[in-house]
Write a protein that holds these residues in place. Structure first.
Motif, short mmCIF file in Angstrom:
data_model
loop_
_atom_site.label_atom_id
_atom_site.label_comp_id
_atom_site.label_asym_id
_atom_site.label_seq_id
_atom_site.Cartn_x
_atom_site.Cartn_y
_atom_site.Cartn_z
N UNK A 107 0.86 -1.18 0.00
CA UNK A 107 0.00 0.00 0.00
C UNK A 107 0.90 1.23 0.00
N UNK A 108 0.30 2.38 -0.30
CA UNK A 108 1.01 3.65 -0.20
C UNK A 108 0.63 4.33 1.11
N UNK A 109 1.60 4.88 1.78
CA UNK A 109 1.38 5.65 3.00
C UNK A 109 1.87 7.08 2.75
N UNK A 110 1.06 8.04 3.17
CA UNK A 110 1.37 9.45 2.97
C UNK A 110 1.50 10.11 4.33
N UNK A 111 2.63 10.72 4.57
CA UNK A 111 2.92 11.35 5.85
C UNK A 111 3.20 12.83 5.61
N UNK A 112 2.41 13.74 6.21
CA UNK A 112 2.68 15.16 6.00
C UNK A 112 4.01 15.55 6.65
N UNK A 113 4.79 16.31 5.92
CA UNK A 113 6.10 16.71 6.42
C UNK A 113 6.00 17.52 7.71
N UNK A 114 4.86 18.21 7.90
CA UNK A 114 4.69 19.01 9.11
C UNK A 114 3.89 18.27 10.18
N UNK A 115 3.66 16.98 10.00
CA UNK A 115 2.93 16.19 10.98
C UNK A 115 3.76 15.93 12.22
N UNK A 116 3.09 15.67 13.33
CA UNK A 116 3.81 15.46 14.58
C UNK A 116 3.52 14.11 15.21
N UNK A 117 2.59 13.34 14.64
CA UNK A 117 2.30 12.04 15.21
C UNK A 117 1.98 11.03 14.11
N UNK A 118 2.06 9.77 14.46
CA UNK A 118 1.78 8.70 13.49
C UNK A 118 0.35 8.77 12.99
N UNK A 119 -0.55 9.34 13.77
CA UNK A 119 -1.95 9.42 13.34
C UNK A 119 -2.16 10.42 12.21
N UNK A 120 -1.15 11.24 11.89
CA UNK A 120 -1.25 12.18 10.78
C UNK A 120 -1.11 11.48 9.43
N UNK A 121 -0.56 10.28 9.41
CA UNK A 121 -0.36 9.56 8.15
C UNK A 121 -1.68 8.96 7.67
N UNK A 122 -1.84 8.89 6.35
CA UNK A 122 -2.99 8.23 5.75
C UNK A 122 -2.47 7.17 4.78
N UNK A 123 -3.28 6.13 4.57
CA UNK A 123 -2.83 5.01 3.75
C UNK A 123 -3.91 4.57 2.78
N UNK A 124 -3.47 4.06 1.65
CA UNK A 124 -4.40 3.40 0.74
C UNK A 124 -4.62 1.99 1.25
N UNK A 125 -5.56 1.29 0.65
CA UNK A 125 -5.64 -0.15 0.89
C UNK A 125 -4.51 -0.78 0.06
N UNK A 126 -4.39 -2.07 0.09
CA UNK A 126 -3.37 -2.73 -0.73
C UNK A 126 -3.74 -2.49 -2.19
N UNK A 127 -2.86 -1.82 -2.93
CA UNK A 127 -3.12 -1.51 -4.33
C UNK A 127 -2.09 -2.09 -5.28
N UNK A 128 -1.02 -2.61 -4.72
CA UNK A 128 0.03 -3.22 -5.55
C UNK A 128 0.14 -4.69 -5.17
N UNK A 129 -0.05 -5.54 -6.14
CA UNK A 129 0.08 -6.99 -5.93
C UNK A 129 0.90 -7.52 -7.09
N UNK A 130 2.10 -7.96 -6.78
CA UNK A 130 3.03 -8.44 -7.80
C UNK A 130 3.65 -9.75 -7.33
#
Length: 92
Positions: free
Chosen positions: A40-63
């Motif tokens: 999956x892809x995880x997006x973390x804001x550079x100005x975030x201060x906690x792990x809860x600031x990150x957002x994630x897709x579901x599993x989108x890559x299967x190889x």
């Protein structure tokens, strides 16, 4: 103090909605499918201060292999990554 946002492999840094976002590839182990690399892809804001600031897709890559999954993720352009990020954010 900044806390780690994710434990994935860094792919890129993108800009969206006046913020910079670090994009990571996170692998998901599925004991039912040990022969596949799932991520999956995880997006973390550079100005975030906690792990809860990150957002994630579901599993989108299967190889079939880890290497092919990483190559697939690196093939995404910034516009694709922004679209994935937008799909994860509330209200967008």
């Amino acid at each position: 103090m900044m806390m780690p946002q994710t434990h994935g492999q860094h792919l890129a840094t993108i800009s969206y909605a006046s913020r910079f976002w670090d994009v990571y590839l996170e692998f998901d182990d599925d004991p039912r499918r040990p022969d596949m690399a799932r991520a999956r892809l995880a997006f973390s804001p550079a100005d975030g201060t906690s792990a809860s600031d990150a957002v994630r897709t579901s599993v989108i890559i299967i190889e079939p292999t880890f290497e092919e999954a990483v190559a697939k993720a690196h093939a995404f352009e910034d516009r694709h990554l922004v679209a994935f990020l937008r799909s994860c954010l509330p209200g967008d």
